[in-house]
Design an enzyme around this catalytic site. Structure first.
Site, PDB file in Angstrom:
ATOM      1  N   CYS A   1       0.840  -1.194   0.000  1.00  0.00           N
ATOM      2  CA  CYS A   1       0.000   0.000   0.000  1.00  0.00           C
ATOM      3  C   CYS A   1       0.873   1.240   0.000  1.00  0.00           C
ATOM      4  O   CYS A   1       1.976   1.249   0.559  1.00  0.00           O
ATOM      5  CB  CYS A   1      -0.927   0.006   1.221  1.00  0.00           C
ATOM      6  SG  CYS A   1      -2.210   1.282   1.138  1.00  0.00           S
TER       7      CYS A   1
ATOM      8  N   CYS B   1     -22.530  -9.924   2.693  1.00  0.00           N
ATOM      9  CA  CYS B   1     -22.298 -11.243   3.283  1.00  0.00           C
ATOM     10  C   CYS B   1     -22.332 -11.194   4.801  1.00  0.00           C
ATOM     11  O   CYS B   1     -22.728 -12.162   5.452  1.00  0.00           O
ATOM     12  CB  CYS B   1     -20.977 -11.831   2.784  1.00  0.00           C
ATOM     13  SG  CYS B   1     -19.499 -11.000   3.411  1.00  0.00           S
TER      14      CYS B   1
ATOM     15  N   CYS C   1      -2.610   3.828   6.827  1.00  0.00           N
ATOM     16  CA  CYS C   1      -3.770   4.118   7.665  1.00  0.00           C
ATOM     17  C   CYS C   1      -3.597   3.438   9.020  1.00  0.00           C
ATOM     18  O   CYS C   1      -3.242   2.262   9.093  1.00  0.00           O
ATOM     19  CB  CYS C   1      -5.047   3.638   6.983  1.00  0.00           C
ATOM     20  SG  CYS C   1      -5.317   4.396   5.359  1.00  0.00           S
TER      21      CYS C   1
ATOM     22  N   ASP D   1     -12.084 -12.005   3.351  1.00  0.00           N
ATOM     23  CA  ASP D   1     -11.106 -10.935   3.428  1.00  0.00           C
ATOM     24  C   ASP D   1     -10.587 -10.735   4.844  1.00  0.00           C
ATOM     25  O   ASP D   1      -9.445 -10.303   5.045  1.00  0.00           O
ATOM     26  CB  ASP D   1     -11.772  -9.638   2.934  1.00  0.00           C
ATOM     27  CG  ASP D   1     -10.774  -8.530   2.676  1.00  0.00           C
ATOM     28  OD1 ASP D   1      -9.594  -8.843   2.439  1.00  0.00           O
ATOM     29  OD2 ASP D   1     -11.172  -7.354   2.698  1.00  0.00           O
TER      30      ASP D   1
ATOM     31  N   CYS E   1     -21.386 -17.507   7.293  1.00  0.00           N
ATOM     32  CA  CYS E   1     -20.380 -17.205   6.278  1.00  0.00           C
ATOM     33  C   CYS E   1     -20.630 -17.989   4.992  1.00  0.00           C
ATOM     34  O   CYS E   1     -21.261 -19.045   4.995  1.00  0.00           O
ATOM     35  CB  CYS E   1     -18.987 -17.539   6.812  1.00  0.00           C
ATOM     36  SG  CYS E   1     -18.466 -16.512   8.192  1.00  0.00           S
TER      37      CYS E   1
ATOM     38  N   GLY F   1      -4.391  -4.175   0.848  1.00  0.00           N
ATOM     39  CA  GLY F   1      -3.462  -3.233   0.242  1.00  0.00           C
ATOM     40  C   GLY F   1      -4.149  -2.210  -0.645  1.00  0.00           C
ATOM     41  O   GLY F   1      -5.298  -1.848  -0.455  1.00  0.00           O
TER      42      GLY F   1
END
Length: 373
Positions: free
Chosen positions: A15, A255, A19, A277, A261, A66
């Site tokens: 990245c 989701c 952050c 993720d 899940c 990223g």
């Protein structure tokens, strides 16, 4: 077969910003290989081919990081070529991109518009709020650059959503944030509760979002949103849109609002695949593009175990009047209770929110349902 959704990290955890609350940085630091490298053109070719062989009617290709644009525009142009080449079943393809906006220029914007990408821009609100956590590598502010990118997106008519991360501090400033988005013409908003690293005790970071603060945030945001809704000044807030759909007996598209899940096929830069993720950890790797088919991955032991962990509903949830709306939240936000069950840490937040808003949510759902007829 339901729609197939693939989330690709073409630049892995790389990245160009730093952050403070980045959950993926925390994940990467807890893997044997923190950065899996850039997705190669050969792997891109193989990935698109295998995904489109697996998909039937609809397929979503989502790109995150990223920062996914670090892989370069050439990569994405090749993606479009390969999708056209391998889409022999005429699957409906949707491409989305989540970006911090730092590499975007006019060439990028033309490409995104011409190829119907839906773009999420990470923007936390007005200058003094956005700059609190979203910093450059050297610690500099990013707001001005992001607003220039937003202006470019509008100039080139890029389909644009705003993604805002909600921390304990920014949640208290939601009226200012919401009015800022309205003033700047942002009409599609997604608010994401800030994720603390799994390795840190809950409440152990400066950006912790407590259930009490999150409850007040949701209620205040709803008041602002519903007031505009009643005035025919509709602003899409993804979470509220999904509640409206659930009330109308429609499945949520998010989701984390399904109650359990599903396998999202998160593809890292080296072609390794994970179920979600939020769980791109070594232990949850379900396969590798080129070594395992998507069908093998989704039916494998790791994938089955991942889904199974999310299915059990605590007894307190079963008897709750709001269970059909809350559904015990996202697995990533669940904590072990004194009863030994995994329950959303935001149980108090959701109860207070639904107690405060349910009649108006139902009213909004009826209005939206009539509009769809």
């Amino acid at each position: 077969m339901p729609p197939v959704n693939i989330l690709i990290k073409p630049a892995s955890s790389a990245c160009n910003l730093r952050c403070k609350y980045c959950f993926y940085k925390a994940i990467a630091e807890n893997r044997k290989i923190p950065n899996a490298g850039m997705l190669s053109e050969d792997m891109l070719d193989l990935m698109v081919k295998k995904v489109l062989e697996f998909a039937d009617d609809h397929c979503g290709f989502a790109f995150q990081g990223g920062e996914p644009t670090l892989v370069g525009l050439k990569f994405f142009k090749k993606l479009i070529e390969l999708q056209k080449k391998y889409n022999t079943k005429r699957v409906v393809i949707n491409n989305t991109l989540q970006t911090n906006g730092y590499t975007i220029d006019e060439e990028w914007c033309r490409f995104l518009t011409e190829n119907n990408f839906l773009v999420g821009l990470s923007l936390d609100g007005p200058q003094e709020i956005h700059n609190l956590n979203r910093k450059t590598v050297s610690g500099g502010d990013t707001y001005n650059r992001l607003m220039k990118t937003a202006a470019l997106f509008y100039k080139f008519k890029v389909q644009l959503n705003i993604l805002s991360v909600v921390t304990g501090l920014t949640a208290r400033k939601i009226e200012k944030i919401y009015n800022f988005y309205k003033k700047n013409g942002f009409r599609y908003l997604q608010f994401i509760p800030c994720l603390e690293p799994l390795e840190v005790e809950r409440g152990g970071t400066d950006f912790y979002l407590s259930p009490e603060v999150y409850s007040k945030f949701l209620c205040q945001l709803f008041d602002l949103w519903f007031d505009d809704f009643k005035k025919d000044k509709y602003i899409s807030i993804r979470q509220f849109d999904n509640y409206i759909n659930i009330i109308a007996d429609m499945p949520p598209e998010a989701c984390n609002m399904n109650g359990k899940c599903s396998i999202q096929f998160v593809i890292e830069g080296d072609g390794s695949v994970y179920p979600c993720d939020y769980y791109v950890y070594d232990k949850w790797r379900i396969g590798t593009i080129g070594e395992n088919s998507l069908a093998e991955m989704i039916s494998g032991d790791v994938a089955k175990s991942f889904v199974a962990e999310s299915v059990k509903l605590p007894e307190k949830c079963r008897i709750c009047r709001y269970v059909d709306l809350c559904r015990n939240g996202c697995k990533r936000d669940r904590i072990l209770t004194a009863d030994g069950e995994m329950q959303t840490a935001y149980c108090k937040s959701y109860k207070e929110f639904f107690e405060y808003t349910l009649p108006r949510l139902q009213e909004a759902s009826l209005i939206v349902e009539r509009m769809r007829m």
